[in-house]
Write an enzyme that holds these catalytic residues in place. Structure first.
Site, mmCIF file in Angstrom:
data_model
loop_
_atom_site.group_PDB
_atom_site.id
_atom_site.type_symbol
_atom_site.label_atom_id
_atom_site.label_comp_id
_atom_site.label_asym_id
_atom_site.label_seq_id
_atom_site.Cartn_x
_atom_site.Cartn_y
_atom_site.Cartn_z
ATOM 1 N N ARG A 316 -11.595 -24.173 -3.612
ATOM 2 C CA ARG A 316 -11.939 -22.757 -3.404
ATOM 3 C C ARG A 316 -10.972 -22.045 -2.457
ATOM 4 O O ARG A 316 -11.332 -21.083 -1.800
ATOM 5 C CB ARG A 316 -13.381 -22.613 -2.913
ATOM 6 C CG ARG A 316 -14.407 -23.086 -3.940
ATOM 7 C CD ARG A 316 -15.817 -22.719 -3.509
ATOM 8 N NE ARG A 316 -16.780 -23.079 -4.537
ATOM 9 C CZ ARG A 316 -17.413 -24.246 -4.604
ATOM 10 N NH1 ARG A 316 -17.172 -25.157 -3.673
ATOM 11 N NH2 ARG A 316 -18.267 -24.496 -5.564
ATOM 12 N N LYS A 338 -0.961 -11.246 -5.558
ATOM 13 C CA LYS A 338 -1.426 -11.296 -6.946
ATOM 14 C C LYS A 338 -0.947 -12.596 -7.581
ATOM 15 O O LYS A 338 0.249 -12.891 -7.583
ATOM 16 C CB LYS A 338 -0.898 -10.108 -7.737
ATOM 17 C CG LYS A 338 -1.687 -8.830 -7.561
ATOM 18 C CD LYS A 338 -1.217 -7.772 -8.547
ATOM 19 C CE LYS A 338 -2.070 -6.513 -8.462
ATOM 20 N NZ LYS A 338 -1.616 -5.489 -9.432
ATOM 21 N N GLU A 380 12.995 -4.721 -11.132
ATOM 22 C CA GLU A 380 11.965 -4.458 -10.120
ATOM 23 C C GLU A 380 12.539 -3.698 -8.928
ATOM 24 O O GLU A 380 11.851 -2.866 -8.321
ATOM 25 C CB GLU A 380 11.331 -5.771 -9.654
ATOM 26 C CG GLU A 380 10.513 -6.497 -10.713
ATOM 27 C CD GLU A 380 9.170 -5.829 -10.983
ATOM 28 O OE1 GLU A 380 8.857 -4.807 -10.339
ATOM 29 O OE2 GLU A 380 8.432 -6.335 -11.849
ATOM 30 N N LYS A 421 6.781 -2.649 -0.647
ATOM 31 C CA LYS A 421 5.605 -3.311 -1.214
ATOM 32 C C LYS A 421 4.614 -3.706 -0.125
ATOM 33 O O LYS A 421 3.395 -3.605 -0.311
ATOM 34 C CB LYS A 421 6.013 -4.536 -2.024
ATOM 35 C CG LYS A 421 4.841 -5.125 -2.791
ATOM 36 C CD LYS A 421 5.227 -6.026 -3.921
ATOM 37 C CE LYS A 421 3.996 -6.425 -4.718
ATOM 38 N NZ LYS A 421 4.313 -7.383 -5.802
ATOM 39 N N GLU A 435 -7.025 6.532 -7.609
ATOM 40 C CA GLU A 435 -5.743 7.077 -8.049
ATOM 41 C C GLU A 435 -4.647 6.584 -7.113
ATOM 42 O O GLU A 435 -4.859 6.402 -5.917
ATOM 43 C CB GLU A 435 -5.768 8.611 -8.042
ATOM 44 C CG GLU A 435 -6.841 9.222 -8.921
ATOM 45 C CD GLU A 435 -6.663 8.925 -10.392
ATOM 46 O OE1 GLU A 435 -5.510 8.658 -10.804
ATOM 47 O OE2 GLU A 435 -7.654 8.942 -11.139
ATOM 48 N N ARG A 438 -2.045 0.830 -5.010
ATOM 49 C CA ARG A 438 -1.282 -0.316 -5.497
ATOM 50 C C ARG A 438 -0.962 -0.222 -6.982
ATOM 51 O O ARG A 438 0.012 -0.812 -7.457
ATOM 52 C CB ARG A 438 -2.058 -1.604 -5.196
ATOM 53 C CG ARG A 438 -1.264 -2.853 -5.467
ATOM 54 C CD ARG A 438 -1.891 -4.077 -4.834
ATOM 55 N NE ARG A 438 -1.081 -5.248 -5.119
ATOM 56 C CZ ARG A 438 -1.217 -6.419 -4.520
ATOM 57 N NH1 ARG A 438 -2.133 -6.576 -3.574
ATOM 58 N NH2 ARG A 438 -0.441 -7.435 -4.837
ATOM 59 N N ASN A 442 2.898 -0.597 -10.723
ATOM 60 C CA ASN A 442 3.010 -0.953 -12.133
ATOM 61 C C ASN A 442 3.872 0.031 -12.916
ATOM 62 O O ASN A 442 3.825 0.055 -14.154
ATOM 63 C CB ASN A 442 1.614 -1.038 -12.766
ATOM 64 C CG ASN A 442 0.830 -2.222 -12.250
ATOM 65 O OD1 ASN A 442 1.266 -3.355 -12.372
ATOM 66 N ND2 ASN A 442 -0.330 -1.960 -11.650
ATOM 67 N N HIS A 445 5.420 -0.979 -16.192
ATOM 68 C CA HIS A 445 4.822 -2.242 -16.610
ATOM 69 C C HIS A 445 3.898 -2.111 -17.811
ATOM 70 O O HIS A 445 3.713 -3.077 -18.554
ATOM 71 C CB HIS A 445 4.069 -2.880 -15.439
ATOM 72 C CG HIS A 445 4.973 -3.527 -14.435
ATOM 73 N ND1 HIS A 445 5.952 -2.838 -13.763
ATOM 74 C CD2 HIS A 445 5.046 -4.814 -13.987
ATOM 75 C CE1 HIS A 445 6.592 -3.664 -12.940
ATOM 76 N NE2 HIS A 445 6.059 -4.865 -13.053
ATOM 77 N N HIS A 449 4.883 -4.863 -20.263
ATOM 78 C CA HIS A 449 3.985 -5.973 -20.592
ATOM 79 C C HIS A 449 3.709 -6.042 -22.080
ATOM 80 O O HIS A 449 3.578 -7.138 -22.651
ATOM 81 C CB HIS A 449 2.674 -5.839 -19.815
ATOM 82 C CG HIS A 449 2.762 -6.248 -18.387
ATOM 83 N ND1 HIS A 449 1.739 -6.066 -17.483
ATOM 84 C CD2 HIS A 449 3.759 -6.843 -17.683
ATOM 85 C CE1 HIS A 449 2.090 -6.526 -16.301
ATOM 86 N NE2 HIS A 449 3.318 -7.006 -16.395
ATOM 87 N N HIS A 463 10.917 -10.772 -17.921
ATOM 88 C CA HIS A 463 10.006 -9.777 -17.364
ATOM 89 C C HIS A 463 10.759 -8.580 -16.800
ATOM 90 O O HIS A 463 10.424 -7.428 -17.083
ATOM 91 C CB HIS A 463 9.144 -10.410 -16.270
ATOM 92 C CG HIS A 463 8.291 -9.425 -15.528
ATOM 93 N ND1 HIS A 463 7.238 -8.771 -16.122
ATOM 94 C CD2 HIS A 463 8.363 -8.952 -14.253
ATOM 95 C CE1 HIS A 463 6.679 -7.946 -15.243
ATOM 96 N NE2 HIS A 463 7.348 -8.035 -14.109
#
Length: 565
Positions: A316, A338, A380, A421, A435, A438, A442, A445, A449, A463
């Site tokens: 955990r 993430k 990126e 970041k 809104e 983080r 994206n 993305h 993606h 990517h």
């Protein structure tokens, strides 16, 4: 508008060089016989600085010999007094060269004091045979009295070397004239460049991002200063391991870590699968971890995402350290917590928020990257530039220089990307803002993606390459919706092209249908109730999230960019 900082087009060094003489105190640590006093006196004379010997200062303050202090009052009393003396010596306005006793740096409170003082700590590392010759004739010292010097030194080295490894600088010393050793130590001190440190401040805790050359060689020392346990499992991939795993192993061993296991995965997005996740978890469990065991991710974004999700799951939640070796991982995926894996339904749809305890971005590792990997990572960096504003102008001016391998440009890109970041993550750790927040990270993305998923997450489209195409699509969509200037899409695409990447869907070696891409975008984790959600541009430094974009506008854009109707 995102938190920003003025970024000059002209590169500045990451850290100001240490002049000669140094402007901060130099503290020499090491075993008895390492030559701390001998080398310290010569360094001080070379630079015209005061020399201080901690043991001598202690005896003068106490009025009795150190052996007598130990005999009368015990070691705890001595260490407390030693700490006070060292603190006084490094607290002055003028720098000094200070030689410490062999046990001083082994005391955790003294290490913390020196770390906070701003002094540069230097470990004079000497091998056992040379130490034995140097301590011959010191039988009068308490530690060697009625004892075998070899046994004493071996015991002390086993206990103290992992702690000495936490010094700022390690200089191996050889059997050579002291003047020669002094010159090498002085050169190492003047060449030393401390890493850049960024602090990610979160409600549930905080962690450091350390950026600079040689961070993998310091990984064990930096981990030892922050983690409770001394057992770890390393997760890496087959491409990275030959280049960087030996350095990491040595660093961990020097700092007293037991490497309980190593897990190697295949490179590429295909490893972010349920099957590979299960294999990694089982391998970690085979190492018999407890809650103080740390998982170390050594590799690019795939390794970081996969190892981080495993760390979040086993028992955990285990401590997790990121050692990113790709540009993409250093500027983006290693920061923010993430973690996740892909499924046939889409990218990163199974995962967890699990913040690392430490991020070690060794910019020297970027020299081992193939050109295509470096270019993909720049996707990126360009995204961060568009989000931040001034950084975008710097990218346009310096992107080709960075991708030609310029170390200062690459280090600057990593530093400023991480700075942006870290600020965004601190404000919206779990991406809960209705809104902006983080979600703005994206940018590009949603399109990217979808393209990745349609190509099966293979080598056909990396990517960062997908993100780069997505940036052009997002800029074009923004212009068509009247949000940004009509010139902006061209600027974005021209920068992507200058950095060696493809810019349109039509440039890719396979064909896509608009229906398939839109289905992927509706299933994206950022979508709301099946409705596509985009990050759009008003201009560099001014972005917004939008879920009311007309689908027919998206479809027309995809078809005009090369997708089939």
């Amino acid at each position: 508008m995102l938190p920003s900082q003025t970024v000059s087009r002209n590169l500045a060094p990451l850290s100001s060089p240490i002049p000669s003489p140094p402007r901060r105190s130099i503290v020499l640590v090491g075993m008895p016989g390492a030559g701390k006093s001998s080398i310290g006196r010569r360094l001080a004379a070379r630079w015209g600085l005061p020399f201080r010997d901690a043991d001598t200062e202690i005896e003068q303050a106490a009025g009795i010999a150190i052996s007598e202090i130990f005999a009368r009052y015990g070691e705890a009393h001595f260490r407390e007094g030693e700490r006070r003396v060292i603190g006084r010596l490094v607290a002055g306005d003028e720098p000094v060269v200070l030689a410490t006793g062999g046990g001083a740096f082994a005391d955790p409170e003294t290490r913390a004091l020196l770390r906070s003082s701003g002094a540069l700590t230097v470990w004079l590392k000497v091998r056992l045979p040379l130490l034995l010759r140097r301590v011959a004739g010191r039988e009068h010292r308490p530690m060697f009295r009625d004892a075998d010097p070899r046994e004493v030194l071996e015991r002390l080295m086993a206990a103290r070397h992992p702690l000495y490894a936490q010094a700022d600088l390690v200089v191996p010393c050889q059997d050579e004239p002291p003047e020669q050793t002094t010159r090498r130590v002085a050169e190492a001190i003047l060449a030393h460049r401390p890493p850049e440190r960024l602090r990610v401040e979160l409600e549930r805790g905080a962690y450091d991002i350390l950026i600079g050359e040689g961070m993998l060689a310091r990984a064990g020392a930096e981990m030892a200063a922050r983690l409770e346990g001394r057992r770890c499992v390393v997760v890496t991939d087959r491409n990275v391991a030959p280049h960087h795993l030996p350095t990491l192993r040595t660093s961990l061993a020097e700092a007293g870590f037991t490497l309980a296991g190593e897990v190697t995965v295949a490179p590429g997005e295909a490893s972010k699968s349920l099957a590979e996740y299960a294999r990694v978890v089982e391998a970690i469990l085979d190492a018999k971890p407890d809650r103080r065991t740390a998982i170390v991710a050594l590799g690019g974004g795939v390794v970081g995402d996969l190892a981080g999700f495993a760390a979040a799951s086993v028992l955990r939640g285990l401590s997790f350290v990121q050692c990113p070796t790709s540009l993409l991982a250093q500027v983006d995926s290693s920061v923010g917590g993430k973690t996740g894996i892909n499924t046939r339904h889409g990218k990163n749809l199974v995962g967890a928020f699990h913040q690392p305890r430490l991020v070690l971005a060794d910019t020297g590792a970027l020299r081992t990257l193939p050109p295509r990997e470096l270019q993909a990572g720049w996707g990126e960096v360009a995204k961060h530039g568009l989000l931040q504003g001034p950084l975008w102008e710097w990218c346009e001016a310096n992107g080709p220089l960075a991708l030609a391998g310029d170390p200062a440009a690459l280090a600057y890109a990593v530093l400023e990307s991480c700075r942006l970041k870290a600020a965004v993550v601190a404000e919206d750790e779990f991406e809960t803002k209705a809104e902006g927040g983080r979600a703005l990270l994206n940018l590009g993305h949603t399109f990217g993606h979808a393209l990745e998923a349609e190509t099966g997450y293979g080598d056909a489209l990396l990517h960062g390459e997908a993100v780069a195409i997505g940036l052009g699509l997002a800029a074009e969509l923004s212009a068509r919706l009247g949000l940004c200037s009509q010139e902006m899409p061209g600027r974005v695409r021209e920068h992507v092209r200058e950095c060696g990447m493809r810019v349109r869907i039509a440039d890719l070696p396979r064909r896509f249908t608009a229906d398939a891409l839109m289905a992927r975008m509706r299933a994206d984790k950022k979508a709301r109730e099946g409705q596509m959600r985009f990050v759009l541009l008003r201009g560099a430094g001014h972005c917004l999230t939008a879920d009311d974009v007309p689908e027919d506008a998206v479809r027309r854009l995809l078809i005009e960019e090369g997708a089939s109707p």
